[in-house]
Design a protein around this motif. Sequence first.
Motif, PDB file in Angstrom:
ATOM      1  N   SER A  23      44.526 -23.772 -57.844  1.00 39.54           N
ATOM      2  CA  SER A  23      44.150 -24.347 -56.172  1.00 39.54           C
ATOM      3  C   SER A  23      44.852 -25.327 -56.007  1.00 39.54           C
ATOM      4  O   SER A  23      45.571 -26.215 -56.358  1.00 39.54           O
ATOM      5  CB  SER A  23      42.683 -24.732 -55.751  1.00 39.54           C
ATOM      6  OG  SER A  23      41.843 -24.172 -56.439  1.00 39.54           O
ATOM      7  N   GLN A  25      46.581 -27.377 -52.457  1.00 42.22           N
ATOM      8  CA  GLN A  25      45.544 -28.143 -51.651  1.00 42.22           C
ATOM      9  C   GLN A  25      45.714 -27.701 -50.616  1.00 42.22           C
ATOM     10  O   GLN A  25      45.312 -28.076 -49.563  1.00 42.22           O
ATOM     11  CB  GLN A  25      47.209 -29.820 -51.111  1.00 42.22           C
ATOM     12  CG  GLN A  25      47.235 -30.384 -52.150  1.00 42.22           C
ATOM     13  CD  GLN A  25      48.092 -30.845 -53.019  1.00 42.22           C
ATOM     14  OE1 GLN A  25      48.555 -29.434 -53.757  1.00 42.22           O
ATOM     15  NE2 GLN A  25      48.750 -31.795 -53.847  1.00 42.22           N
ATOM     16  N   CYS A  26      46.441 -26.937 -49.966  1.00 37.00           N
ATOM     17  CA  CYS A  26      46.905 -25.707 -48.780  1.00 37.00           C
ATOM     18  C   CYS A  26      45.672 -24.751 -48.692  1.00 37.00           C
ATOM     19  O   CYS A  26      44.964 -23.977 -47.838  1.00 37.00           O
ATOM     20  CB  CYS A  26      47.918 -25.283 -48.627  1.00 37.00           C
ATOM     21  SG  CYS A  26      48.073 -23.844 -49.650  1.00 37.00           S
ATOM     22  N   GLY A  27      45.140 -24.559 -50.229  1.00 43.56           N
ATOM     23  CA  GLY A  27      43.828 -23.739 -50.027  1.00 43.56           C
ATOM     24  C   GLY A  27      44.271 -22.186 -50.854  1.00 43.56           C
ATOM     25  O   GLY A  27      43.139 -21.510 -51.021  1.00 43.56           O
ATOM     26  N   HIS A  28      45.067 -22.287 -50.799  1.00 46.69           N
ATOM     27  CA  HIS A  28      46.099 -20.578 -51.821  1.00 46.69           C
ATOM     28  C   HIS A  28      45.733 -21.085 -53.093  1.00 46.69           C
ATOM     29  O   HIS A  28      45.501 -22.203 -53.889  1.00 46.69           O
ATOM     30  CB  HIS A  28      47.697 -20.357 -51.200  1.00 46.69           C
ATOM     31  CG  HIS A  28      47.191 -19.745 -50.210  1.00 46.69           C
ATOM     32  ND1 HIS A  28      48.199 -20.878 -48.837  1.00 46.69           N
ATOM     33  CD2 HIS A  28      47.096 -18.851 -49.611  1.00 46.69           C
ATOM     34  CE1 HIS A  28      48.511 -20.127 -47.605  1.00 46.69           C
ATOM     35  NE2 HIS A  28      46.773 -19.136 -48.148  1.00 46.69           N
ATOM     36  N   LYS A  47      55.233 -25.816 -55.014  1.00 44.79           N
ATOM     37  CA  LYS A  47      55.313 -25.037 -53.257  1.00 44.79           C
ATOM     38  C   LYS A  47      54.786 -23.680 -53.468  1.00 44.79           C
ATOM     39  O   LYS A  47      54.062 -23.050 -54.288  1.00 44.79           O
ATOM     40  CB  LYS A  47      56.714 -24.326 -54.060  1.00 44.79           C
ATOM     41  CG  LYS A  47      57.079 -23.690 -52.397  1.00 44.79           C
ATOM     42  CD  LYS A  47      58.537 -23.310 -52.335  1.00 44.79           C
ATOM     43  CE  LYS A  47      59.364 -22.986 -51.189  1.00 44.79           C
ATOM     44  NZ  LYS A  47      61.120 -23.273 -51.573  1.00 44.79           N
ATOM     45  N   CYS A  48      54.144 -23.898 -52.353  1.00 46.47           N
ATOM     46  CA  CYS A  48      52.989 -22.579 -51.919  1.00 46.47           C
ATOM     47  C   CYS A  48      53.979 -21.706 -51.730  1.00 46.47           C
ATOM     48  O   CYS A  48      54.615 -21.788 -50.805  1.00 46.47           O
ATOM     49  CB  CYS A  48      52.081 -23.361 -50.935  1.00 46.47           C
ATOM     50  SG  CYS A  48      51.057 -21.509 -50.514  1.00 46.47           S
ATOM     51  N   GLU A  51      53.247 -20.177 -47.880  1.00 53.09           N
ATOM     52  CA  GLU A  51      53.373 -20.820 -46.372  1.00 53.09           C
ATOM     53  C   GLU A  51      54.490 -21.710 -47.167  1.00 53.09           C
ATOM     54  O   GLU A  51      55.247 -22.612 -45.636  1.00 53.09           O
ATOM     55  CB  GLU A  51      52.494 -22.330 -47.027  1.00 53.09           C
ATOM     56  CG  GLU A  51      50.838 -21.814 -46.109  1.00 53.09           C
ATOM     57  CD  GLU A  51      50.367 -23.015 -46.130  1.00 53.09           C
ATOM     58  OE1 GLU A  51      50.223 -24.326 -45.859  1.00 53.09           O
ATOM     59  OE2 GLU A  51      48.438 -22.507 -46.322  1.00 53.09           O
ATOM     60  N   LYS A  53      55.420 -24.470 -48.542  1.00 52.88           N
ATOM     61  CA  LYS A  53      55.379 -25.751 -47.968  1.00 52.88           C
ATOM     62  C   LYS A  53      55.525 -25.837 -49.415  1.00 52.88           C
ATOM     63  O   LYS A  53      54.739 -25.925 -50.641  1.00 52.88           O
ATOM     64  CB  LYS A  53      54.360 -25.853 -47.212  1.00 52.88           C
ATOM     65  CG  LYS A  53      54.670 -25.655 -46.439  1.00 52.88           C
ATOM     66  CD  LYS A  53      52.820 -26.033 -44.973  1.00 52.88           C
ATOM     67  CE  LYS A  53      52.840 -25.726 -44.033  1.00 52.88           C
ATOM     68  NZ  LYS A  53      51.759 -25.944 -43.062  1.00 52.88           N
ATOM     69  N   PHE A  55      54.306 -29.596 -52.498  1.00 53.37           N
ATOM     70  CA  PHE A  55      52.503 -30.356 -51.673  1.00 53.37           C
ATOM     71  C   PHE A  55      52.917 -31.377 -53.045  1.00 53.37           C
ATOM     72  O   PHE A  55      53.518 -30.947 -53.905  1.00 53.37           O
ATOM     73  CB  PHE A  55      51.768 -29.376 -51.805  1.00 53.37           C
ATOM     74  CG  PHE A  55      51.272 -28.893 -51.058  1.00 53.37           C
ATOM     75  CD1 PHE A  55      50.645 -30.053 -49.812  1.00 53.37           C
ATOM     76  CD2 PHE A  55      51.464 -27.859 -50.455  1.00 53.37           C
ATOM     77  CE1 PHE A  55      50.800 -29.090 -48.914  1.00 53.37           C
ATOM     78  CE2 PHE A  55      51.052 -26.418 -49.902  1.00 53.37           C
ATOM     79  CZ  PHE A  55      50.488 -27.333 -49.215  1.00 53.37           C
TER      80      PHE A  55
END
Length: 72
Positions: A23, A25-28, A47-48, A51, A53, A55
């Motif tokens: 998991s 931090q964004c939930g993906h 990197k997600c 998104e 982004k 983290f």
Amino acid sequence: MESFLKCTGCNSFFDVKEKVPVSLQCGHTICQECFTNSKASNYNRVKCPVEDKLFDAPMEIPVNHIALEFLK
């Protein structure tokens, strides 16, 4: 349901060895392999792929136990 069992980074099915669901931090959720590769190439940041982004990578890899249960 099938997409829930695939990594959003590499589109591979999760497993209990190299492709363990992790998991962000964004939930993906991505696989442990993508998490490790992203962390190595982004200076300890992850990197997600959904998104786009970055983290800060946590000290411990946050396994997605709900997704892992579906693999059993």
